[in-house]
Design a protein around this motif. Structure first.
Motif, PDB file in Angstrom:
ATOM      1  N   ILE A 567       0.846  -1.191   0.000  1.00 21.46           N
ATOM      2  CA  ILE A 567       0.000   0.000   0.000  1.00 21.46           C
ATOM      3  C   ILE A 567       0.888   1.250   0.000  1.00 21.46           C
ATOM      4  O   ILE A 567       1.683   1.459   0.931  1.00 21.46           O
ATOM      5  CB  ILE A 567      -0.922   0.001   1.242  1.00 21.46           C
ATOM      6  N   PRO A 568       0.780   2.090  -1.026  1.00 21.98           N
ATOM      7  CA  PRO A 568       1.601   3.303  -1.091  1.00 21.98           C
ATOM      8  C   PRO A 568       1.336   4.214   0.107  1.00 21.98           C
ATOM      9  O   PRO A 568       0.180   4.424   0.501  1.00 21.98           O
ATOM     10  CB  PRO A 568       1.151   3.973  -2.397  1.00 21.98           C
ATOM     11  N   GLY A 569       2.394   4.743   0.710  1.00 24.19           N
ATOM     12  CA  GLY A 569       2.259   5.683   1.814  1.00 24.19           C
ATOM     13  C   GLY A 569       2.149   5.029   3.178  1.00 24.19           C
ATOM     14  O   GLY A 569       2.032   5.732   4.197  1.00 24.19           O
ATOM     15  N   GLN A 586      -6.059  -9.684  10.345  1.00 26.10           N
ATOM     16  CA  GLN A 586      -7.459 -10.040  10.104  1.00 26.10           C
ATOM     17  C   GLN A 586      -8.405  -8.955  10.594  1.00 26.10           C
ATOM     18  O   GLN A 586      -9.393  -8.621   9.942  1.00 26.10           O
ATOM     19  CB  GLN A 586      -7.784 -11.373  10.787  1.00 26.10           C
ATOM     20  N   GLU A 587      -8.086  -8.378  11.755  1.00 30.56           N
ATOM     21  CA  GLU A 587      -8.931  -7.316  12.285  1.00 30.56           C
ATOM     22  C   GLU A 587      -8.753  -6.017  11.506  1.00 30.56           C
ATOM     23  O   GLU A 587      -9.692  -5.237  11.380  1.00 30.56           O
ATOM     24  CB  GLU A 587      -8.622  -7.093  13.774  1.00 30.56           C
ATOM     25  N   VAL A 588      -7.562  -5.771  10.987  1.00 37.93           N
ATOM     26  CA  VAL A 588      -7.365  -4.615  10.106  1.00 37.93           C
ATOM     27  C   VAL A 588      -8.256  -4.758   8.880  1.00 37.93           C
ATOM     28  O   VAL A 588      -8.882  -3.793   8.431  1.00 37.93           O
ATOM     29  CB  VAL A 588      -5.879  -4.481   9.683  1.00 37.93           C
ATOM     30  N   ALA A 589      -8.336  -5.986   8.347  1.00 40.53           N
ATOM     31  CA  ALA A 589      -9.158  -6.238   7.162  1.00 40.53           C
ATOM     32  C   ALA A 589     -10.636  -5.984   7.441  1.00 40.53           C
ATOM     33  O   ALA A 589     -11.385  -5.595   6.547  1.00 40.53           O
ATOM     34  CB  ALA A 589      -8.951  -7.672   6.682  1.00 40.53           C
ATOM     35  N   ARG A 590     -11.060  -6.176   8.678  1.00 40.06           N
ATOM     36  CA  ARG A 590     -12.469  -5.977   9.026  1.00 40.06           C
ATOM     37  C   ARG A 590     -12.805  -4.521   9.327  1.00 40.06           C
ATOM     38  O   ARG A 590     -13.977  -4.147   9.359  1.00 40.06           O
ATOM     39  CB  ARG A 590     -12.824  -6.808  10.257  1.00 40.06           C
ATOM     40  N   GLY A 592     -13.449  -0.496   9.361  1.00 37.17           N
ATOM     41  CA  GLY A 592     -14.002   0.473   8.433  1.00 37.17           C
ATOM     42  C   GLY A 592     -13.044   1.645   8.226  1.00 37.17           C
ATOM     43  O   GLY A 592     -12.039   1.793   8.939  1.00 37.17           O
ATOM     44  N   VAL A 593     -13.369   2.498   7.264  1.00 36.38           N
ATOM     45  CA  VAL A 593     -12.506   3.635   6.940  1.00 36.38           C
ATOM     46  C   VAL A 593     -12.332   4.550   8.156  1.00 36.38           C
ATOM     47  O   VAL A 593     -11.213   4.999   8.462  1.00 36.38           O
ATOM     48  CB  VAL A 593     -13.078   4.426   5.742  1.00 36.38           C
ATOM     49  N   GLU A 594     -13.430   4.835   8.864  1.00 37.30           N
ATOM     50  CA  GLU A 594     -13.349   5.724  10.031  1.00 37.30           C
ATOM     51  C   GLU A 594     -12.465   5.123  11.115  1.00 37.30           C
ATOM     52  O   GLU A 594     -11.696   5.828  11.770  1.00 37.30           O
ATOM     53  CB  GLU A 594     -14.748   6.004  10.584  1.00 37.30           C
ATOM     54  N   ASP A 595     -12.565   3.808  11.327  1.00 41.00           N
ATOM     55  CA  ASP A 595     -11.723   3.151  12.331  1.00 41.00           C
ATOM     56  C   ASP A 595     -10.256   3.243  11.945  1.00 41.00           C
ATOM     57  O   ASP A 595      -9.383   3.525  12.791  1.00 41.00           O
ATOM     58  CB  ASP A 595     -12.126   1.674  12.473  1.00 41.00           C
ATOM     59  N   LEU A 596      -9.953   2.990  10.686  1.00 38.24           N
ATOM     60  CA  LEU A 596      -8.561   3.050  10.220  1.00 38.24           C
ATOM     61  C   LEU A 596      -7.994   4.460  10.348  1.00 38.24           C
ATOM     62  O   LEU A 596      -6.837   4.649  10.738  1.00 38.24           O
ATOM     63  CB  LEU A 596      -8.477   2.577   8.770  1.00 38.24           C
ATOM     64  N   ALA A 597      -8.830   5.446  10.033  1.00 42.82           N
ATOM     65  CA  ALA A 597      -8.359   6.836  10.094  1.00 42.82           C
ATOM     66  C   ALA A 597      -8.140   7.294  11.533  1.00 42.82           C
ATOM     67  O   ALA A 597      -7.523   8.341  11.756  1.00 42.82           O
ATOM     68  CB  ALA A 597      -9.370   7.756   9.405  1.00 42.82           C
ATOM     69  N   GLY A 598      -8.607   6.523  12.501  1.00 43.54           N
ATOM     70  CA  GLY A 598      -8.388   6.861  13.904  1.00 43.54           C
ATOM     71  C   GLY A 598      -7.010   6.509  14.410  1.00 43.54           C
ATOM     72  O   GLY A 598      -6.626   6.886  15.536  1.00 43.54           O
ATOM     73  N   VAL A 599      -6.227   5.804  13.612  1.00 45.51           N
ATOM     74  CA  VAL A 599      -4.853   5.453  14.002  1.00 45.51           C
ATOM     75  C   VAL A 599      -3.944   6.652  13.737  1.00 45.51           C
ATOM     76  O   VAL A 599      -4.003   7.250  12.653  1.00 45.51           O
ATOM     77  CB  VAL A 599      -4.371   4.219  13.210  1.00 45.51           C
ATOM     78  N   PRO A 600      -3.122   7.047  14.699  1.00 41.48           N
ATOM     79  CA  PRO A 600      -2.231   8.201  14.503  1.00 41.48           C
ATOM     80  C   PRO A 600      -1.384   8.057  13.238  1.00 41.48           C
ATOM     81  O   PRO A 600      -0.801   7.001  12.993  1.00 41.48           O
ATOM     82  CB  PRO A 600      -1.347   8.183  15.755  1.00 41.48           C
ATOM     83  N   GLY A 601      -1.379   9.094  12.439  1.00 35.70           N
ATOM     84  CA  GLY A 601      -0.576   9.111  11.224  1.00 35.70           C
ATOM     85  C   GLY A 601      -1.276   8.555  10.005  1.00 35.70           C
ATOM     86  O   GLY A 601      -0.701   8.580   8.904  1.00 35.70           O
ATOM     87  N   VAL A 602      -2.509   8.051  10.157  1.00 34.64           N
ATOM     88  CA  VAL A 602      -3.249   7.504   9.018  1.00 34.64           C
ATOM     89  C   VAL A 602      -4.314   8.511   8.612  1.00 34.64           C
ATOM     90  O   VAL A 602      -5.275   8.755   9.347  1.00 34.64           O
ATOM     91  CB  VAL A 602      -3.897   6.147   9.359  1.00 34.64           C
ATOM     92  N   ILE A 610      -6.230   1.646   2.294  1.00 32.51           N
ATOM     93  CA  ILE A 610      -6.111   0.395   3.065  1.00 32.51           C
ATOM     94  C   ILE A 610      -7.411  -0.405   2.966  1.00 32.51           C
ATOM     95  O   ILE A 610      -7.409  -1.614   2.732  1.00 32.51           O
ATOM     96  CB  ILE A 610      -5.776   0.702   4.542  1.00 32.51           C
ATOM     97  N   TYR A 611      -8.497   0.306   3.153  1.00 30.65           N
ATOM     98  CA  TYR A 611      -9.811  -0.352   3.099  1.00 30.65           C
ATOM     99  C   TYR A 611     -10.047  -0.989   1.728  1.00 30.65           C
ATOM    100  O   TYR A 611     -10.538  -2.111   1.623  1.00 30.65           O
ATOM    101  CB  TYR A 611     -10.907   0.666   3.412  1.00 30.65           C
TER     102      TYR A 611
END
Length: 619
Positions: A567-569, A586-590, A592-602, A610-611
């Motif tokens: 994944i670029p970036g 596996q949990e990363v794959a599950r 949502g976009v909002e959950d992923l964006a809650g990680v610092p630096g994402v 990623i999604y």
């Protein structure tokens, strides 16, 4: 019991001659069509007057069409009008005349049953209430009863396992591990403590949750005073859970047992909603779509519904008729229906067409639900419902299934096996509830072991409350796979789920499938144009697509370093943060976009990339 006066069939029906022979006593009349079939059944206080009215008055379009098809009329004289009402109801159910309003019969209603044991069991029950113990209900559907059982298990740790399972335990089961049972089977709870949990469950089912909260509050204070803070915290959490349940389920104001019946009609769709209020709690609602002739008024539908729905329920479902039935419309035979229902119930039953105050709000709620159901039908959901109703009929289920789950195993010569689980309900596919399971530690190509692992992982989570249980579980496989599924569900104490296997046959061509239904000796072969078969084919194809997509993703990941590395970036630090935050790939794959964006630096854009890797377009 009846004095029968039946006319002989004749090629030309002469109304005037027939009417001259009619009695003025009460009874039932059956109108016969050209093919000898019963096209309408009616009752009358005065047979001569009622039947004559069809031929001597100007009528609406529906009645004119009916009269134009009459080739004969048969009558049965009864002693009383009450007797005529009961006979009319029986004949409508037996003949299903096209001009009568028809209610599709459901079988017996589910109850929650508390057994009469030293350590009682709570379970779902249908049919005659012959066993010793207590029965709570009726519930509008098995799903509503199962939901209440699941809720009770969270609030009060009373066992729900089969007696045969309970009597042969040597160590605690999964329910003990997830704190849904206190393991009386192996003596880990005293009889007094278990009896107290049973008492609280009974009070809750009787609509007396306030008493349970008071009792738990007193125990919490006593535990705190005794410096048993961990126990006090457990009781505090139990009280909080009970209060949340009360907020969601309890009726404002007086308790009691009430049914609320409302009808709505639009275009050619008519819906009747029945809400069940027991012990002051809303146990849910049941939806009916009666079949009737055109130009039928809502009040006529309601009147026919009340007779067909309630008459005979006393014997079939264990006295489910409440003291009051609130109605959305006045009905013509209100006094007669009240009298017959009261005689059947052995107590006063009141029909209330003009409820006031808080009761009026219940009627408004039922009407709003009926309106919504009609709108949904007209918006295109009717085809899905027809397929579900066809599946109910094909499988001989007590009620229409509202939730289906289907499993499919995908691999390439045993490599990277993935199980896909798809979910369907009355709206179709529920993609937000799809799940994939990466199969680990099984012999390559062992589909039985892969299926067992997937089912065990899925239904252990459902037993813990992750999602509702399905009404029907579909397996891509034959008798062996169905047996494996039944065994796993029994081991996990999951009941009330109908298991169906799809045996494709040597050609694997659509329309040639055989259904292996758990509990039946022979395979079920549906016609190629069967709506039930079309639904099963749709669900099975979706499960296969979902599983094979997951397998290809897993295989690609196994053949490269990591899907995240592509994944670029997304550098090493952020990859590590993602895996730590979500507990694995596996949990990363599950997520949502909002959950992923809650990680610092994402960022939101990176989260979307990623999604998209885990959720390709269209999947």
């Amino acid at each position: 019991m009846h004095d029968a006066h039946d006319t002989a069939s004749r090629p030309g029906f002469e109304p005037e001659a027939f009417l001259r022979t009619l009695t003025t006593r009460p009874g039932v009349y059956r109108m016969i069509g050209a093919g000898g079939e019963v096209i309408y059944v009616g009752k009358a206080r005065n047979l001569k007057k009622r039947v004559a009215s069809y031929f001597r008055r100007a009528h609406d379009t529906k009645t004119q069409a009916l009269v134009g098809q009459i080739r004969d009329i048969e009558i049965t004289v009864t002693h009383t009008e009450n007797e005529a009402l009961i006979l009319e109801n029986n004949l409508i159910k037996a003949h299903k005349p096209r001009y009568n309003i028809l209610l599709r019969d459901d079988k017996s209603y589910p109850y929650i049953y508390l057994s009469d044991h030293r350590y009682p069991r709570l379970s779902l029950h249908r049919g005659a209430r012959a066993k010793r113990g207590r029965y709570f209900g009726p519930f509008p559907s098995a799903a509503a009863a199962r939901e209440s059982l699941h809720l009770l298990q969270k609030l009060f740790p009373v066992r729900q396992c089969e007696d045969s399972y309970y009597e042969n335990r040597t160590r605690p089961c999964l329910q003990y591990q997830i704190k849904r049972c206190t393991a009386p089977c192996v003596g880990l709870v005293s009889e007094a403590d278990y009896a107290e949990a049973v008492q609280h469950a009974v009070l809750f089912l009787e609509g007396k949750g306030g008493q349970v909260i008071d009792a738990l509050g007193a125990r919490m204070e006593a535990a705190a005073e005794a410096l048993s803070f961990e126990r006090a915290a457990e009781l505090r959490d139990q009280i909080a859970a009970l209060r949340r349940v009360q907020e969601r389920q309890y009726v404002s104001g007086k308790g009691g047992d009430v049914d609320v019946v409302a009808v709505a009609r639009q275009a050619d769709v008519t819906c009747v909603q029945v809400f069940f209020i027991r012990g002051g709690r809303n146990l849910g609602n049941k939806t009916f779509y009666p079949r009737h002739a055109e130009h039928t008024e809502p009040a006529e539908v309601l009147q026919a519904f009340l007779a067909q729905y309630y008459l005979g329920l006393e014997e079939a479902a264990g006295s489910p008729i409440p003291a009051e039935i609130l109605l959305s419309h006045p009905v013509a035979d209100e006094a007669l229906l009240e009298q017959v229902l009261s005689e059947q119930a052995g107590r006063r039953v009141a029909l209330v067409p003009r409820a006031r105050g808080e009761r009026a709000r219940w009627v408004q709620m039922a009407v709003a639900n009926a309106d919504q159901a009609v709108a949904a039908q007209l918006a295109g959901q009717a085809s899905v419902r027809r397929r579900l109703e066809a599946l109910q009929e094909a499988l001989g289920l007590d009620e229409m299934p509202r939730r289906l789950e289907c499993f499919d195993i995908s691999h390439t010569m045993g490599e990277a096996p993935v199980a896909g689980c798809v979910v369907f309900n009355e709206q179709g596919a529920v993609k937000s509830e799809y799940r994939r399971f990466n199969i680990e530690g099984v012999t390559p190509g062992d589909d039985y072991a892969a299926l067992e692992q997937a089912l065990r992982r899925r239904y252990t989570r459902l037993a813990a409350g992750e999602a509702p249980l399905p009404d029907v579980l579909i397996i891509d496989g034959g008798k062996g796979q169905v047996g494996e599924a039944v065994r796993v569900l029994a081991d996990l104490q999951v009941s009330g789920v109908q298991v169906v296997g799809i045996a494709k046959g040597p050609t694997r061509k659509p329309g040639h499938e055989s259904l292996i239904v758990a509990g039946r000796d022979r395979p079920l072969q549906l016609a190629p144009d069967s709506p039930a078969l079309h639904l099963i084919q749709q669900v099975d194809a979706e499960a296969h697509r979902f599983a094979i997509t997951g397998h290809r993703q897993r295989r690609a990941k196994a053949r490269t370093a990591s899907v995240l590395e592509e994944i670029p970036g997304l550098g090493p630090k952020r990859r590590r943060q993602l895996l730590v935050r979500f507990g694995g790939l596996q949990e990363v794959a599950r997520a949502g976009v909002e959950d992923l964006a809650g990680v610092p630096g994402v960022s939101k854009a990176l989260a979307q990339r990623i999604y998209d890797v885990f959720h390709p377009s269209g999947h």
